[in-house]
Design a protein around this motif. Sequence first.
Motif, PDB file in Angstrom:
ATOM      1  N   THR A  46       0.861  -1.179   0.000  1.00  0.00           N
ATOM      2  CA  THR A  46       0.000   0.000   0.000  1.00  0.00           C
ATOM      3  C   THR A  46       0.896   1.227   0.000  1.00  0.00           C
ATOM      4  O   THR A  46       1.712   1.397   0.906  1.00  0.00           O
ATOM      5  CB  THR A  46      -0.913   0.015   1.241  1.00  0.00           C
ATOM      6  N   GLY A  47       0.770   2.045  -1.016  1.00  0.00           N
ATOM      7  CA  GLY A  47       1.578   3.252  -1.092  1.00  0.00           C
ATOM      8  C   GLY A  47       3.064   2.985  -1.125  1.00  0.00           C
ATOM      9  O   GLY A  47       3.846   3.746  -0.576  1.00  0.00           O
ATOM     10  N   GLY A  48       3.469   1.886  -1.748  1.00  0.00           N
ATOM     11  CA  GLY A  48       4.885   1.557  -1.852  1.00  0.00           C
ATOM     12  C   GLY A  48       5.465   0.885  -0.622  1.00  0.00           C
ATOM     13  O   GLY A  48       6.627   0.509  -0.611  1.00  0.00           O
ATOM     14  N   ILE A  49       4.664   0.748   0.423  1.00  0.00           N
ATOM     15  CA  ILE A  49       5.141   0.093   1.650  1.00  0.00           C
ATOM     16  C   ILE A  49       4.706  -1.367   1.610  1.00  0.00           C
ATOM     17  O   ILE A  49       3.538  -1.676   1.420  1.00  0.00           O
ATOM     18  CB  ILE A  49       4.575   0.791   2.897  1.00  0.00           C
ATOM     19  N   HIS A  50       5.664  -2.266   1.803  1.00  0.00           N
ATOM     20  CA  HIS A  50       5.369  -3.700   1.757  1.00  0.00           C
ATOM     21  C   HIS A  50       4.997  -4.214   3.137  1.00  0.00           C
ATOM     22  O   HIS A  50       5.568  -3.800   4.144  1.00  0.00           O
ATOM     23  CB  HIS A  50       6.577  -4.473   1.249  1.00  0.00           C
ATOM     24  N   ARG A  51       4.045  -5.119   3.155  1.00  0.00           N
ATOM     25  CA  ARG A  51       3.686  -5.825   4.378  1.00  0.00           C
ATOM     26  C   ARG A  51       4.179  -7.250   4.244  1.00  0.00           C
ATOM     27  O   ARG A  51       4.204  -7.809   3.156  1.00  0.00           O
ATOM     28  CB  ARG A  51       2.177  -5.824   4.573  1.00  0.00           C
ATOM     29  N   ARG A  52       4.553  -7.841   5.340  1.00  0.00           N
ATOM     30  CA  ARG A  52       5.030  -9.221   5.317  1.00  0.00           C
ATOM     31  C   ARG A  52       3.945 -10.107   5.908  1.00  0.00           C
ATOM     32  O   ARG A  52       3.562  -9.948   7.069  1.00  0.00           O
ATOM     33  CB  ARG A  52       6.310  -9.342   6.135  1.00  0.00           C
ATOM     34  N   VAL A  53       3.438 -11.028   5.118  1.00  0.00           N
ATOM     35  CA  VAL A  53       2.440 -11.987   5.594  1.00  0.00           C
ATOM     36  C   VAL A  53       3.202 -13.090   6.312  1.00  0.00           C
ATOM     37  O   VAL A  53       4.036 -13.772   5.721  1.00  0.00           O
ATOM     38  CB  VAL A  53       1.602 -12.550   4.423  1.00  0.00           C
TER      39      VAL A  53
END
Length: 96
Positions: free
Chosen positions: A53-60
């Motif tokens: 989201t917005g270039g920010i990665h989330r780690r699942v």
Amino acid sequence: MLQKLVGPQVAISSTQVSRAAQSLDEGLAAWRQRPLGPTPYVFLDARYERVRTGGIHRRVLGVSVALSEAEIHWRGFLDSLVRRGLCGVKLIVADS
């Protein structure tokens, strides 16, 4: 169903489908068992989540299939994350 994805002109044997499914299963198992480390914020929910989201990665961290959202299922899921090395958690956010 696979034929709908690739089209009627592509011939796929049951052996090819089995090999592809086995490869996918192996890849998913490796991902689900990968080591974890320090993770300060953990969001728990039974939902779809965008990973960028917005270039920010989330780690699942993991996924789980359960018959309900009962405490026993969440406890098993969280225990599996800890066994894989999840540590350094400062905040857990859940919807209930």
